[in-house]
Write a protein that holds these residues in place. Structure first.
Motif, PDB file in Angstrom:
ATOM      1  N   ASP A   1       0.791  -1.374   0.029  1.00  0.00           N
ATOM      2  CA  ASP A   1       0.066  -0.032  -0.123  1.00  0.00           C
ATOM      3  C   ASP A   1       0.865   1.254   0.075  1.00  0.00           C
ATOM      4  O   ASP A   1       1.801   1.470   0.840  1.00  0.00           O
ATOM      5  N   PRO A   2       0.666   2.177  -0.957  1.00  0.00           N
ATOM      6  CA  PRO A   2       1.527   3.293  -0.989  1.00  0.00           C
ATOM      7  C   PRO A   2       1.585   4.443   0.267  1.00  0.00           C
ATOM      8  O   PRO A   2       2.382   5.085   0.526  1.00  0.00           O
ATOM      9  N   LEU A   3       0.502   4.100   1.107  1.00  0.00           N
ATOM     10  CA  LEU A   3       0.608   4.816   2.479  1.00  0.00           C
ATOM     11  C   LEU A   3       1.378   3.973   3.534  1.00  0.00           C
ATOM     12  O   LEU A   3       1.798   4.549   4.464  1.00  0.00           O
ATOM     13  N   HIS A   4       1.960   2.816   3.216  1.00  0.00           N
ATOM     14  CA  HIS A   4       2.567   2.152   4.124  1.00  0.00           C
ATOM     15  C   HIS A   4       4.097   1.480   3.551  1.00  0.00           C
ATOM     16  O   HIS A   4       4.985   1.202   4.146  1.00  0.00           O
ATOM     17  N   PHE A   5       4.124   1.712   2.028  1.00  0.00           N
ATOM     18  CA  PHE A   5       5.297   1.036   1.597  1.00  0.00           C
ATOM     19  C   PHE A   5       5.775   1.861   0.236  1.00  0.00           C
ATOM     20  O   PHE A   5       4.793   2.052  -0.568  1.00  0.00           O
ATOM     21  N   ARG A   6       6.920   2.409   0.194  1.00  0.00           N
ATOM     22  CA  ARG A   6       7.284   3.287  -0.831  1.00  0.00           C
ATOM     23  C   ARG A   6       8.466   2.858  -1.354  1.00  0.00           C
ATOM     24  O   ARG A   6       9.367   2.154  -0.475  1.00  0.00           O
ATOM     25  N   PHE A   7       8.929   2.900  -2.664  1.00  0.00           N
ATOM     26  CA  PHE A   7      10.074   2.457  -3.162  1.00  0.00           C
ATOM     27  C   PHE A   7      11.208   2.987  -2.687  1.00  0.00           C
ATOM     28  O   PHE A   7      11.196   4.315  -2.569  1.00  0.00           O
ATOM     29  N   HIS A   8      12.421   2.329  -2.284  1.00  0.00           N
ATOM     30  CA  HIS A   8      13.586   2.994  -2.164  1.00  0.00           C
ATOM     31  C   HIS A   8      13.268   3.596  -0.492  1.00  0.00           C
ATOM     32  O   HIS A   8      14.278   4.549   0.096  1.00  0.00           O
ATOM     33  N   LYS A   9      12.409   3.382   0.343  1.00  0.00           N
ATOM     34  CA  LYS A   9      12.127   3.982   1.673  1.00  0.00           C
ATOM     35  C   LYS A   9      11.753   2.857   2.528  1.00  0.00           C
ATOM     36  O   LYS A   9      11.130   1.676   2.331  1.00  0.00           O
ATOM     37  N   LYS A  10      12.666   2.711   3.639  1.00  0.00           N
ATOM     38  CA  LYS A  10      12.426   1.727   4.737  1.00  0.00           C
ATOM     39  C   LYS A  10      11.142   1.687   5.340  1.00  0.00           C
ATOM     40  O   LYS A  10      10.698   2.752   6.001  1.00  0.00           O
ATOM     41  N   PRO A  11      10.277   0.829   5.256  1.00  0.00           N
ATOM     42  CA  PRO A  11       8.693   0.957   5.961  1.00  0.00           C
ATOM     43  C   PRO A  11       8.909   1.214   7.397  1.00  0.00           C
ATOM     44  O   PRO A  11       9.918   0.560   8.129  1.00  0.00           O
ATOM     45  N   ALA A  12       7.670   1.643   8.087  1.00  0.00           N
ATOM     46  CA  ALA A  12       7.614   1.633   9.600  1.00  0.00           C
ATOM     47  C   ALA A  12       7.072   0.251   9.859  1.00  0.00           C
ATOM     48  O   ALA A  12       5.954   0.246   9.824  1.00  0.00           O
ATOM     49  N   LEU A  13       7.665  -0.614  10.788  1.00  0.00           N
ATOM     50  CA  LEU A  13       7.104  -1.667  11.290  1.00  0.00           C
ATOM     51  C   LEU A  13       6.328  -1.529  12.662  1.00  0.00           C
ATOM     52  O   LEU A  13       6.631  -0.615  13.304  1.00  0.00           O
ATOM     53  N   THR A  14       5.512  -2.119  12.652  1.00  0.00           N
ATOM     54  CA  THR A  14       4.495  -2.360  13.817  1.00  0.00           C
ATOM     55  C   THR A  14       5.176  -3.118  14.881  1.00  0.00           C
ATOM     56  O   THR A  14       5.333  -4.420  14.685  1.00  0.00           O
ATOM     57  N   GLU A  15       5.604  -2.865  15.988  1.00  0.00           N
ATOM     58  CA  GLU A  15       6.207  -3.327  16.877  1.00  0.00           C
ATOM     59  C   GLU A  15       5.120  -4.200  17.800  1.00  0.00           C
ATOM     60  O   GLU A  15       4.211  -3.881  17.971  1.00  0.00           O
ATOM     61  N   TRP A  16       5.984  -5.271  18.190  1.00  0.00           N
ATOM     62  CA  TRP A  16       5.102  -6.179  19.308  1.00  0.00           C
ATOM     63  C   TRP A  16       4.437  -5.479  20.368  1.00  0.00           C
ATOM     64  O   TRP A  16       3.164  -5.499  20.889  1.00  0.00           O
ATOM     65  N   SER A  17       5.375  -4.474  21.018  1.00  0.00           N
ATOM     66  CA  SER A  17       4.829  -3.862  22.170  1.00  0.00           C
ATOM     67  C   SER A  17       3.890  -2.980  21.930  1.00  0.00           C
ATOM     68  O   SER A  17       2.929  -2.789  22.908  1.00  0.00           O
ATOM     69  N   SER A  18       3.847  -2.328  20.719  1.00  0.00           N
ATOM     70  CA  SER A  18       2.646  -1.431  20.460  1.00  0.00           C
ATOM     71  C   SER A  18       1.378  -1.760  20.179  1.00  0.00           C
ATOM     72  O   SER A  18       0.595  -1.222  20.141  1.00  0.00           O
ATOM     73  N   CYS A  19       1.364  -3.155  19.920  1.00  0.00           N
ATOM     74  CA  CYS A  19       0.030  -3.818  19.673  1.00  0.00           C
ATOM     75  C   CYS A  19      -0.324  -4.879  20.784  1.00  0.00           C
ATOM     76  O   CYS A  19      -1.005  -6.013  20.422  1.00  0.00           O
ATOM     77  N   ASN A  20       0.308  -4.739  21.792  1.00  0.00           N
ATOM     78  CA  ASN A  20       0.140  -5.893  22.829  1.00  0.00           C
ATOM     79  C   ASN A  20      -1.429  -5.707  23.606  1.00  0.00           C
ATOM     80  O   ASN A  20      -1.853  -6.743  24.123  1.00  0.00           O
ATOM     81  N   GLY A  21      -1.757  -4.606  23.416  1.00  0.00           N
ATOM     82  CA  GLY A  21      -3.085  -4.233  24.272  1.00  0.00           C
ATOM     83  C   GLY A  21      -4.209  -4.565  23.327  1.00  0.00           C
ATOM     84  O   GLY A  21      -4.413  -4.227  22.175  1.00  0.00           O
ATOM     85  N   ARG A  22      -5.331  -4.837  24.054  1.00  0.00           N
ATOM     86  CA  ARG A  22      -6.649  -5.041  23.282  1.00  0.00           C
ATOM     87  C   ARG A  22      -7.045  -4.015  22.615  1.00  0.00           C
ATOM     88  O   ARG A  22      -7.744  -3.833  21.663  1.00  0.00           O
ATOM     89  N   SER A  23      -7.155  -2.818  23.388  1.00  0.00           N
ATOM     90  CA  SER A  23      -7.499  -1.461  22.714  1.00  0.00           C
ATOM     91  C   SER A  23      -6.672  -1.284  21.275  1.00  0.00           C
ATOM     92  O   SER A  23      -7.422  -0.869  20.436  1.00  0.00           O
ATOM     93  N   ALA A  24      -5.535  -1.282  21.451  1.00  0.00           N
ATOM     94  CA  ALA A  24      -4.632  -1.181  20.171  1.00  0.00           C
ATOM     95  C   ALA A  24      -5.129  -2.369  19.042  1.00  0.00           C
ATOM     96  O   ALA A  24      -5.143  -1.829  17.993  1.00  0.00           O
TER      97      ALA A  24
END
Length: 438
Positions: free
Chosen positions: A183-206
Motif C-alpha cells: 500500500d503506498p500509504l505504508h510502503f514506498r520504493f527505496h524507503k524503509k517501511p515503519a514496522l508495527t512493533e510487538w509492544s505497540s500492539c500488545n493491548g486489546r484497545s490497540a
C-alpha cells in the motif's frame, strides 16, 4: 527460564541434525524400513542424470524444477548425503530467519527464542530435512521474502518470489496479499517501511483500533482503487520476469517434458492413491474417467473462496495471512501429503507472540485434536496399505474428520489472534520505541 543465545540454539540444532543424518545412513543399511524419504532417491537419480548431461525427467516421478536436481549433483560426486546437508542447512536457516523477523518487530528475546524452538525442535520439522525432503529450502525462501519486504528491499523480494514460485508452485497463493500490503500509504520504493512493533500492539484497545482502521469494505475499496502503483507494478514485473525466465530457460533445455512434469502436473494432478484429502475417495472411484468441468470447479471453488476471504481480511498482517492461507490451502487441497504440513509449520512461530491462546488447556487441546485426527487417519491408512483391508470408506470418513479438525483449530487460532498490521503509515514513529531506547 534463562535466555539462550540463538547461535548456541542453532549449533545444538545442527548437531542434532548431523546425528540424525548419520543415524539415517545406519538405518538404511541395517533395517528393512528406510529412514531416507523416497523423494530423496528420486532427487538423487535425477541429479545423476543431469550430471551426465541427460534430462532429469528421464527419472520417473521426478516432478520438480531442475534446480533441485542441480543442487544435488554432488550426491554422485562427493557423497550421497550431500543433499540432506543442504536441506538441513536450509532448515537451520529457517530458524535464523524466524528469529530475525521477530526481532525486527520488537519481540522480546525470550519470546523470540521460544518461537524459534517451536520450529527447530519440532519432531516433524527436524526430520524432514534429514530424511531428504526439499521443503526447507522453499520455507527459507518464503521467510526471506518477508524479511526483504520488512527491510524495504522490494527488488530482492520480487526476485526471490519469482524464483520460489518457479521452484514450488504453491507460493503463488501469496501474490495477492503481497500486492495488497504494498500500500503506498505504508510502503514506498527505496524507503524503509515503519514496522508495527510487538509492544505497540500488545493491548486489546490497540488491537481493536488497528482492526477498525484496516478492515471492512472501505479498506477493500481503497486497496482496489489504488492497485496500480509503482511498487506493485515493479514487484509484479520483476517476479513475473524471473518466473518466466527460469521456466523458459528450462523449457528450452528439456521441452514439454519439463513443463508437464514440473508445472502442469501440479495444476492438474489427480492422485487416486489414499491421502489426507477429502477428494481422494471420489478420485479413486472415478479414476480413468474424464472429470467434468463442473466436478473440477466444485473441488476448486471452496479453496478459492476461503483464500479470498482470508486474504481480504488479514492481508495487512502479512505473516498471519500467509499462515492461515497455507493451512486452508493444504486442508482444502485435492491432494494432501504429510510433507505439506511443513509449509505452515515454518510460519507458525511468526504468529505465536500475537496469540492470546494459552498453551495449557486450549493450546494443548488444539495440538492433541490435530494430532489425534491425523493419527486416526494413519490407523486406517495402515490397515489399507499394509494389511490389505478394504477400509476405503472408513479412510474417507477419517479424511472428513481431519478436515474438520484443521478447520476447527484454524478458527480457534484466528479468534485468539491479536491483529497487527505489519506496516505502520510512513512517517509514523512509535513512542514506545523511543522510550525503550532512551
Amino acid at each position: 527460564m534463562p535466555s539462550i543465545n540463538i547461535r548456541s540454539l542453532l549449533l545444538f540444532s545442527a548437531v542434532l541434525r548431523l546425528l540424525l543424518i548419520l543415524y539415517g545412513e545406519w538405518q538404511d543399511t541395517h533395517m528393512e524400513v528406510r529412514y531416507t524419504d523416497v523423494d530423496y532417491l528420486v532427487f538423487s537419480d535425477a541429479a545423476s542424470l543431469m550430471a551426465s548431461g541427460k534430462s532429469p525427467y528421464k527419472r520417473t516421478t521426478y516432478r520438480y524444477s531442475p534446480l533441485i536436481a542441480f543442487l544435488l549433483i554432488p550426491n554422485s560426486i562427493i557423497h550421497r548425503t550431500w543433499g540432506k546437508f543442504i536441506f538441513s542447512a536450509s532448515d537451520l536457516l529457517v530458524g535464523w530467519f524466524i528469529h530475525e523477523i521477530l526481532k525486527l518487530r520488537g519481540v522480546p528475546g525470550n519470546i523470540c527464542t521460544h518461537s524459534v524452538v517451536v520450529w527447530l525442535f519440532n519432531p516433524f520439522t527436524f526430520t524432514i530435512g534429514t530424511r531428504g525432503n526439499c521443503e526447507p529450502i522453499v520455507c527459507a525462501m518464503v521467510l526471506w521474502i518477508i524479511i526483504c519486504l520488512m527491510n524495504g528491499n522490494l527488488l530482492q523480494a520480487a526476485f526471490w518470489y519469482g524464483l520460489v514460485v518457479h521452484l514450488r508452485i504453491y507460493p503463488i497463493i501469496y501474490a495477492l496479499p503481497i500486492i495488497l500490503v504494498l500500500d503506498p500509504l505504508h510502503f514506498r520504493f527505496h524507503k524503509k517501511p515503519a514496522l508495527t512493533e510487538w509492544s505497540s500492539c500488545n493491548g486489546r484497545s490497540a488491537q481493536n483500533l488497528s482492526s477498525k482502521k484496516v478492515t471492512g469494505a472501505h479498506r477493500l475499496w481503497v486497496a482496489l482503487s489504488s492497485m496500480f502503483t509503482v511498487e506493485r507494478l515493479v514487484f509484479g514485473l520483476i517476479s513475473g520476469s524471473v518466473f518466466f525466465f527460469c521456466t523458459g530457460f528450462f523449457f528450452y533445455l528439456y521441452g514439454w517434458e519439463f513443463l508437464n512434469e514440473a508445472l502442469l502436473y501440479h495444476l492438474t494432478r489427480i492422485d487416486p492413491r489414499h491421502n489426507f484429502s477429502i477428494y481422494f475417495y471420489h478420485i479413486y472411484l472415478h479414476y480413468g474417467h474424464e472429470f467434468t468441468v463442473l466436478e473440477k470447479l466444485i473441488s476448486f471453488l471452496p479453496q478459492f473462496i476461503v483464500q479470498l476471504a482470508l486474504v481480504f481480511r488479514f492481508a495487512q498482517d502479512l505473516p498471519f495471512c500467509f499462515f492461515v492461507q497455507t493451512v486452508a490451502f493444504v486442508a482444502f487441497n485435492k491432494v494432501i501429503t504429510a510433507q505439506y504440513f511443513v509449509w505452515f509449520f515454518c510460519l507458525l512461530p511468526l504468529i505465536l507472540p500475537w496469540s492470546n491462546m494459552k498453551l495449557k488447556w486450549e493450546g494443548l487441546s488444539s495440538i492433541l485434536l490435530w494430532i489425534g485426527a491425523q493419527t486416526h487417519w494413519l490407523m486406517w491408512g495402515y490397515l489399507l496399505e499394509f494389511k490389505g483391508k478394504n477400509v476405503f470408506l472408513q479412510l474417507w470418513a477419517a479424511s472428513l474428520i481431519f478436515l474438520a479438525a484443521n478447520t476447527f483449530v484454524l478458527i480457534r487460532i484466528i479468534l485468539r489472534h491479536r491483529f497487527s498490521p505489519l506496516f505502520n503509515p510512513l512517517g509514523y514513529t512509535s513512542s514506545k520505541r523511543t522510550t525503550k531506547h532512551e
